[in-house]
Structure formats: structure tokens, C-alpha cells
Motif scaffolding. Structure first.
Motif, PDB file in Angstrom:
ATOM      1  N   THR A 184     -36.781 -23.706 -42.872  1.00 53.57           N
ATOM      2  CA  THR A 184     -38.133 -23.262 -43.201  1.00 53.57           C
ATOM      3  C   THR A 184     -38.065 -22.111 -44.200  1.00 53.57           C
ATOM      4  O   THR A 184     -37.291 -21.165 -44.031  1.00 53.57           O
ATOM      5  CB  THR A 184     -38.880 -22.803 -41.945  1.00 53.57           C
ATOM      6  N   THR A 185     -38.877 -22.205 -45.230  1.00 47.53           N
ATOM      7  CA  THR A 185     -39.004 -21.147 -46.229  1.00 47.53           C
ATOM      8  C   THR A 185     -40.346 -20.451 -46.017  1.00 47.53           C
ATOM      9  O   THR A 185     -41.384 -21.117 -45.907  1.00 47.53           O
ATOM     10  CB  THR A 185     -38.926 -21.718 -47.653  1.00 47.53           C
ATOM     11  N   TYR A 186     -40.329 -19.127 -45.942  1.00 44.90           N
ATOM     12  CA  TYR A 186     -41.563 -18.385 -45.702  1.00 44.90           C
ATOM     13  C   TYR A 186     -41.535 -17.057 -46.463  1.00 44.90           C
ATOM     14  O   TYR A 186     -40.470 -16.517 -46.775  1.00 44.90           O
ATOM     15  CB  TYR A 186     -41.780 -18.125 -44.211  1.00 44.90           C
ATOM     16  N   ARG A 190     -34.775 -19.921 -43.294  1.00 48.94           N
ATOM     17  CA  ARG A 190     -34.070 -19.876 -42.030  1.00 48.94           C
ATOM     18  C   ARG A 190     -33.974 -21.286 -41.437  1.00 48.94           C
ATOM     19  O   ARG A 190     -34.932 -22.053 -41.488  1.00 48.94           O
ATOM     20  CB  ARG A 190     -34.794 -18.968 -41.025  1.00 48.94           C
ATOM     21  N   GLU A 191     -32.800 -21.579 -40.871  1.00 49.66           N
ATOM     22  CA  GLU A 191     -32.629 -22.831 -40.138  1.00 49.66           C
ATOM     23  C   GLU A 191     -32.967 -22.601 -38.672  1.00 49.66           C
ATOM     24  O   GLU A 191     -32.626 -21.565 -38.100  1.00 49.66           O
ATOM     25  CB  GLU A 191     -31.195 -23.344 -40.270  1.00 49.66           C
ATOM     26  N   THR A 192     -33.647 -23.576 -38.073  1.00 47.61           N
ATOM     27  CA  THR A 192     -33.950 -23.523 -36.647  1.00 47.61           C
ATOM     28  C   THR A 192     -33.515 -24.828 -35.992  1.00 47.61           C
ATOM     29  O   THR A 192     -33.658 -25.911 -36.566  1.00 47.61           O
ATOM     30  CB  THR A 192     -35.447 -23.309 -36.381  1.00 47.61           C
ATOM     31  N   VAL A 240     -32.346 -20.673 -32.520  1.00 42.36           N
ATOM     32  CA  VAL A 240     -32.702 -21.736 -31.576  1.00 42.36           C
ATOM     33  C   VAL A 240     -34.095 -21.471 -31.033  1.00 42.36           C
ATOM     34  O   VAL A 240     -34.398 -20.363 -30.571  1.00 42.36           O
ATOM     35  CB  VAL A 240     -31.681 -21.814 -30.421  1.00 42.36           C
ATOM     36  N   THR A 241     -34.969 -22.483 -31.081  1.00 45.25           N
ATOM     37  CA  THR A 241     -36.363 -22.287 -30.682  1.00 45.25           C
ATOM     38  C   THR A 241     -36.558 -22.263 -29.170  1.00 45.25           C
ATOM     39  O   THR A 241     -37.598 -21.830 -28.697  1.00 45.25           O
ATOM     40  CB  THR A 241     -37.254 -23.412 -31.254  1.00 45.25           C
ATOM     41  N   GLU A 242     -35.571 -22.690 -28.397  1.00 50.90           N
ATOM     42  CA  GLU A 242     -35.740 -22.893 -26.961  1.00 50.90           C
ATOM     43  C   GLU A 242     -36.203 -21.644 -26.219  1.00 50.90           C
ATOM     44  O   GLU A 242     -35.658 -20.557 -26.377  1.00 50.90           O
ATOM     45  CB  GLU A 242     -34.422 -23.360 -26.350  1.00 50.90           C
TER      46      GLU A 242
END
Length: 227
Positions: free
Chosen positions: A58-60, A74-76, A160-162
Motif C-alpha cells: 500500500t502506498t499512502y 508498506r507491505e501488509t 501483519v494485520t492480525e
């Protein structure tokens, strides 16, 4: 992965506009509508992989405290949320853990990859308490009593989104040394009963799994074994 899997995507990308092997599409859209933090604006979401769990980049834009704006990528890793439970027997002062092989630990210098852990699993489509009862039954085979919610924790928020839901519950019986798990799902689990004091003393040596360490310390500080 090429730009074909970006939010602007081309046709024929599994997980984007055709189903991946879990039947999912639109996986490149997650996060694009986030607006809870006015200082963060999502610009692009790229689907990197969706073999079973989901890897995105994701690019923000991020407005900093001094008013300047940086663009970050960032990679998630999205594996869904999960739940875990500390099973304890207050009269005998024991806890019931599982031992199973974890390749991710093995490849990162754990001696044999065999980890002592509290029973845990992904929620899938269940509520957290339902999921944790299911996992306790599948991984240990014991009946458990009333479940106490302890806390909810983001386990590795840098990538990690968890979010993991933590519980504790008493159990009955003494199934230590038995085998459990669902073989078709690659689960080959040994059920291990330990004295609580032995388990607590093993933190950092025998017990190096984060969720298990957290629940054991909670049990000692304010849970069933607090003095």
C-alpha cells in the motif's frame, strides 16, 4: 507481480477480478477507503499474493507533526484475525498447552521448530469466543468451562494485520501426552500439561511463543494464579 494487480488492475488477476483459490475477488480494494486518520491518505493498493493469505503493498501520503507530507509504501500480510485461550486447572495449578512444528520459527534459528503454545486459531467466520472454543476442542480434546476475555492485541503491527483475541478458561481432565489436531489441515499436535510455575519459569527458554508468554504472565499478575 506486475502492475496488473494494482488497484487500477487489468483483467485476469486472481484475487482481483477473478476468484483466487479461496474464491475471493476485490482483494486489491482493502484499505482504499480508510479515512479515520486525516493525516493518512491511501493512494494505491497492490495485490502481491493471495495463495491462501493475502500480501499487499500500500502506498499512502502521511502528514507529519511539522506539516510536511511524506509518501510511504508498506507491505501488509493479512491472514485474518484469530483467538487464543489459556487452559488452566486451578486446584492442581496446571496449564494445558500444545506442542507442534512451526516452520517459520524453525527457519529463524529455533532449535527444532517444536513450539509450546496455548491453543489458538483463526476466527474464519465465527465470533471470537466461538472460534476459541472450537480451537480448544480440536487442539486439546478437553471440555472447558466459562471463558474469560482477557484482552485483544495486534501481534505484529509493523507488517501483519492480525488482531488476536485472548481468553482464559478452566479445563477438566488430564490429557497430557495425547495427540490432537486435524490431520487434513496439517495439524499434528501433542497435548502438554505443565505445572503453572514450571511453565512460567520456562518463559524465554522452553516457551518462546508470544501469545503464550503474554497469557502466562497475565495469569501470574492478575489471572487465576495471581498471589
Amino acid at each position: 507481480m506486475t502492475g496488473a494487480a494494482r488497484a487500477s488492475g487489468a483483467s485476469g488477476v486472481p484475487g482481483v477480478d477473478v476468484p483466487d483459490r479461496r474464491g475471493r475477488t476485490g482483494l486489491h480494494l482493502t484499505g482504499r477507503d480508510l479515512d479515520r486518520n486525516p493525516d493518512v491518505v491511501v493512494r494505491d493498493v497492490e495485490l502481491l499474493a493471495s495463495d491462501w493469505y493475502v500480501l499487499r503493498a500500500t502506498t499512502y501520503d502521511h502528514r507529519l507533526h511539522d506539516g510536511s507530507v511524506t509518501t510511504e509504501r508498506r507491505e501488509t500480510y493479512d491472514r485474518g484475525d484469530g483467538a487464543t485461550v489459556l487452559l488452566y486447572e486451578p486446584e492442581r495449578r496446571t496449564v494445558l498447552l500444545t506442542r507442534q512444528f512451526r516452520y517459520a520459527a524453525y527457519v529463524n534459528e529455533h532449535p527444532d521448530g517444536m513450539m509450546l503454545e496455548t491453543a489458538a486459531g483463526l476466527l474464519d467466520d465465527d465470533a471470537p469466543e466461538e472460534a476459541v472454543r472450537r480451537e480448544a476442542a480440536e487442539e486439546t480434546g478437553v471440555q472447558i468451562g466459562d471463558i474469560e476475555h482477557v484482552f485483544d492485541i495486534y501481534m505484529s503491527p509493523g507488517s501483519v494485520t492480525e488482531r488476536l483475541h485472548f481468553y482464559a478458561a478452566p479445563y477438566s481432565g488430564s490429557p497430557g501426552g495425547s495427540r490432537a489436531g486435524i490431520a487434513d489441515e496439517g495439524e499434528h499436535i501433542e497435548v502438554v500439561e505443565l505445572g503453572f510455575d514450571e511453565a512460567l519459569a520456562g518463559i524465554g527458554t522452553r516457551i518462546v511463543d508470544a501469545k503464550t508468554v503474554m497469557l502466562l504472565q497475565w495469569a501470574a499478575l492478575s489471572g487465576p494464579f495471581a498471589r
